[in-house]
Design an enzyme around this catalytic site. Structure first.
Site, PDB file in Angstrom:
ATOM      1  N   LYS A 181     -44.896  36.594   1.155  1.00  0.00           N
ATOM      2  CA  LYS A 181     -43.446  36.430   1.325  1.00  0.00           C
ATOM      3  C   LYS A 181     -42.999  37.128   2.610  1.00  0.00           C
ATOM      4  O   LYS A 181     -42.953  38.345   2.701  1.00  0.00           O
ATOM      5  CB  LYS A 181     -42.676  37.032   0.144  1.00  0.00           C
ATOM      6  CG  LYS A 181     -41.167  36.902   0.297  1.00  0.00           C
ATOM      7  CD  LYS A 181     -40.509  38.233   0.049  1.00  0.00           C
ATOM      8  CE  LYS A 181     -39.083  38.413   0.485  1.00  0.00           C
ATOM      9  NZ  LYS A 181     -38.639  37.974   1.781  1.00  0.00           N
ATOM     10  N   GLY A 234     -41.377  47.849   5.244  1.00  0.00           N
ATOM     11  CA  GLY A 234     -39.930  47.652   5.318  1.00  0.00           C
ATOM     12  C   GLY A 234     -39.218  48.983   5.165  1.00  0.00           C
ATOM     13  O   GLY A 234     -39.777  50.036   5.485  1.00  0.00           O
ATOM     14  N   SER A 235     -38.001  48.928   4.633  1.00  0.00           N
ATOM     15  CA  SER A 235     -37.196  50.149   4.565  1.00  0.00           C
ATOM     16  C   SER A 235     -37.676  51.059   3.442  1.00  0.00           C
ATOM     17  O   SER A 235     -38.279  50.613   2.464  1.00  0.00           O
ATOM     18  CB  SER A 235     -35.724  49.790   4.327  1.00  0.00           C
ATOM     19  OG  SER A 235     -35.562  49.353   2.992  1.00  0.00           O
ATOM     20  N   GLY A 239     -38.810  50.202  -0.351  1.00  0.00           N
ATOM     21  CA  GLY A 239     -40.138  50.693  -0.733  1.00  0.00           C
ATOM     22  C   GLY A 239     -40.098  51.500  -2.020  1.00  0.00           C
ATOM     23  O   GLY A 239     -40.955  51.343  -2.900  1.00  0.00           O
ATOM     24  N   GLU A 256     -45.497  50.884   3.834  1.00  0.00           N
ATOM     25  CA  GLU A 256     -45.331  51.391   5.191  1.00  0.00           C
ATOM     26  C   GLU A 256     -43.840  51.318   5.470  1.00  0.00           C
ATOM     27  O   GLU A 256     -43.289  50.229   5.594  1.00  0.00           O
ATOM     28  CB  GLU A 256     -46.153  50.522   6.151  1.00  0.00           C
ATOM     29  CG  GLU A 256     -46.598  51.288   7.381  1.00  0.00           C
ATOM     30  CD  GLU A 256     -45.523  51.290   8.443  1.00  0.00           C
ATOM     31  OE1 GLU A 256     -44.835  52.331   8.569  1.00  0.00           O
ATOM     32  OE2 GLU A 256     -45.356  50.284   9.113  1.00  0.00           O
ATOM     33  N   GLU A 390     -33.057  57.091   9.774  1.00  0.00           N
ATOM     34  CA  GLU A 390     -33.570  55.972  10.577  1.00  0.00           C
ATOM     35  C   GLU A 390     -32.443  55.001  10.891  1.00  0.00           C
ATOM     36  O   GLU A 390     -31.766  54.512   9.992  1.00  0.00           O
ATOM     37  CB  GLU A 390     -34.690  55.229   9.840  1.00  0.00           C
ATOM     38  CG  GLU A 390     -35.320  54.171  10.723  1.00  0.00           C
ATOM     39  CD  GLU A 390     -36.546  53.510  10.102  1.00  0.00           C
ATOM     40  OE1 GLU A 390     -37.593  53.481  10.750  1.00  0.00           O
ATOM     41  OE2 GLU A 390     -36.441  53.015   8.967  1.00  0.00           O
TER      42      GLU A 390
HETATM   43  C1  UN1 Z   1     -44.059  48.613  13.279  1.00  0.00           C
HETATM   44  O1  UN1 Z   1     -43.063  48.834  13.968  1.00  0.00           O
HETATM   45  O2  UN1 Z   1     -43.956  48.554  12.050  1.00  0.00           O
HETATM   46  O3  UN1 Z   1     -47.623  50.958  17.391  1.00  0.00           O
HETATM   47  C2  UN1 Z   1     -45.397  48.321  13.828  1.00  0.00           C
HETATM   48  C3  UN1 Z   1     -46.799  50.066  17.539  1.00  0.00           C
HETATM   49  C4  UN1 Z   1     -47.185  48.656  17.198  1.00  0.00           C
HETATM   50  C5  UN1 Z   1     -46.967  48.376  15.744  1.00  0.00           C
HETATM   51  C6  UN1 Z   1     -45.599  48.747  15.250  1.00  0.00           C
HETATM   52  N1  UN1 Z   1     -48.576  48.465  17.520  1.00  0.00           N
HETATM   53  O4  UN1 Z   1     -45.680  50.283  17.964  1.00  0.00           O
END
Ligand code: UN1
Length: 500
Positions: A181, A234-235, A239, A256, A390
């Site tokens: 998704k 995502g946020s 999460g 993440e 953030e």
């Molecule tokens: C992200 O913003 O979730 O290191 C990934 C970086 C990229 C990946 C970012 N290679 O900024």
């Protein structure tokens, strides 16, 4: 400009190897954030019934896919990586049009997808376990990785090719099947990825795509009893909500989430280099990276000079459509993002001194896009909201400090821990910072962005829940360990007892 009168192309879901409409026939549009009159495409607004079909398809495909030797699975990843390379320019242009990042960065995003495809293709011939001595004679001990089953993959719009590939590639090479998704702000990029997976020859049902909202599609994936592993980027708020729901079913969950990444600039830094690194990581991708620099922790001895140089350079950055190769900063992704940035700039006015930016930009061609000027506040204390929360936009806070210890404690004094950086010419200081910065990724004499795909990617504290993407660590999310003992002594041997 695109012909605004032309009806947008309608795209479909991909379930069991077929392109199909959503069960209840609803659709939504993806629009160009640089010019919202430009509709990029019309997409299916999927729901729980579509997720159920996709999950069934993934479940049905699972037995044959896990029985396919991993090197053979890897060959399909190679084929996908090569197809993505052949289509790099086309996909990058679609990405810029759909979510706004400038073309050079969109090409980088696609390249990151290619890199992880090739890296994980190689895992098809590695996927190391351990073979170790047993404590008993004539006994064999080893561990192997096995697939978990159906993986639910839920991705953001800011790296709309790279992040899906970070998740899809390890999931697939490890022998899982997938329900995918993508974010509703970047469904075209996801569709292009899935079209290329289909062309590469992944069997029907191995990859299934369901577009739609988090409430309609994401929740159904998270709640499905038949999807035992979820990977989400995502946020932090989303999460945490996913973690609660997934926790009830004890699902494997890789998160993440947010970041509040700091660049530390000490008095012995190369200031020109620091300015380059800060601008690139604060305003590249319009600040919309999890890894973006949103705080500069500057030694008071050089803070004023640094801010002056940042102001000069930031105020000259060229805003516009990322399809124009001379543009340096594209739009924010949507109206809600602009509102959020505006809210934080208002808060910032009471927390620091506005140096540059601070407002939307609507001049000329930019009138129909979500443009916001690169913004810098200085004199910000470390615990202020703009230095803690953030923002996910082009807003940078400069936090003056006295010396190394104060710098490290300010850099670490947030609830996130994704990336951090230090500019110093002193090798001893650099090594101390590598040890002392609480972050999953640390840079020395470079900004906070630019992670490569063969090292683990992820963060400490509330940036995640301890899992990592990319590198061989990515396999940990998508595999179960199985430890195997083979006793070839022909007699009963009792571990921990017979060898004493
Ligand atoms: C992200 O913003 O979730 O290191 C990934 C970086 C990229 C990946 C970012 N290679 O900024």
């Amino acid at each position: 400009m695109t012909d605004v009168a032309a009806p947008p192309t309608t795209y479909q879901l991909y379930i069991a190897g077929r392109w199909v409409d959503a069960v209840d026939g609803r659709t939504f549009d993806s629009v160009n954030p640089a010019d919202t009159r430009d509709v990029v495409g019309r997409f299916q607004a999927g729901g729980p019934a579509d997720v159920a079909m996709a999950t069934r398809a993934a479940d049905t495909a699972s037995a044959a896919w896990r029985a396919t030797p991993a090197p053979k699975r890897g060959e399909l990843l190679y084929r996908f990586g090569a197809l993505l390379a052949d289509n790099k320019e086309r996909v990058a242009r679609a990405m810029t049009r759909e979510m706004g990042k400038v073309l050079a960065e969109a090409r980088g995003d696609v390249q990151e997808g290619i890199d992880i495809a090739f890296l994980m293709a190689g895992e098809g011939r590695r996927m190391f376990g351990d073979t170790v001595p047993s404590e008993l004679p004539d006994k064999w001990a080893m561990s192997i990785r096995q697939p978990i089953g159906v993986a639910g993959i839920v991705t953001p719009w800011n790296f709309p090719v790279a992040i899906p590939c970070w998740k899809l590639m390890p999931a697939l090479v490890a022998g899982n099947t997938v329900v995918f998704k993508p974010a509703s702000d970047a469904p075209l990029c996801a569709t292009l990825v899935v079209e290329l997976l289909e062309q590469a020859g992944f069997p029907p049902g191995v990859v299934n795509l369901v577009t739609g909202t988090g409430a309609d599609v994401g929740d159904a994936i998270v709640d499905s009893p038949d999807i035992p592993v979820i990977s989400f980027t995502g946020s932090s708020a989303t999460g945490k909500a996913i973690a609660e729901r997934a926790g009830r079913r004890l699902k494997r969950l890789s998160l993440e989430l947010g970041g509040k990444n700091a660049v530390v600039v000490l008095r012995d830094a190369d200031l020109d280099l620091a300015v380059d690194g800060i601008l690139w990581s604060a305003f590249g991708t319009t600040g919309q990276r999890c890894t973006a620099c949103s705080r500069v922790v500057a030694d008071r001895a050089i803070a004023e000079e640094l801010v002056a140089r940042l102001e000069t350079r930031a105020s000259r950055l060229r805003l516009g459509s990322g399809l124009d190769e001379t543009v340096e900063v594209g739009p924010l992704v949507n109206a809600a993002a602009v509102e959020k940035v505006e809210r934080y700039v208002e808060i910032g006015r009471g927390e620091g001194e506005l140096v540059t930016g601070g407002a939307t930009v609507r001049d000329g061609d930019l009138a129909h896009g979500h443009f916001f000027a690169p913004t810098i506040f200085t004199g910000v204390e470390p615990m202020r909201r703009i230095a803690q929360e953030e923002i996910f936009g082009p807003v940078l806070s400069v936090i003056p400090v006295d010396g190394y210890d104060e710098a490290i404690s300010a850099a670490n004094g947030v609830r996130y821990g994704l990336s951090a950086s230090i500019f110093s010419r002193d090798v001893n200081t650099a090594f101390r910072a590598m040890r002392d910065l609480d972050a999953g990724i640390v840079y020395v004499n470079a900004g906070t962005t630019g992670a490569e795909t063969h090292l683990p990617f992820g963060g400490w504290k509330e940036t995640g829940n301890g899992h990592r993407e990319a590198g061989h660590a990515a396999l940990d999310t998508f595999t179960e360990w199985k430890s195997i003992y083979v006793d070839y002594s022909g007699k009963l041997q009792r571990a921990q007892i017979d060898n004493q």
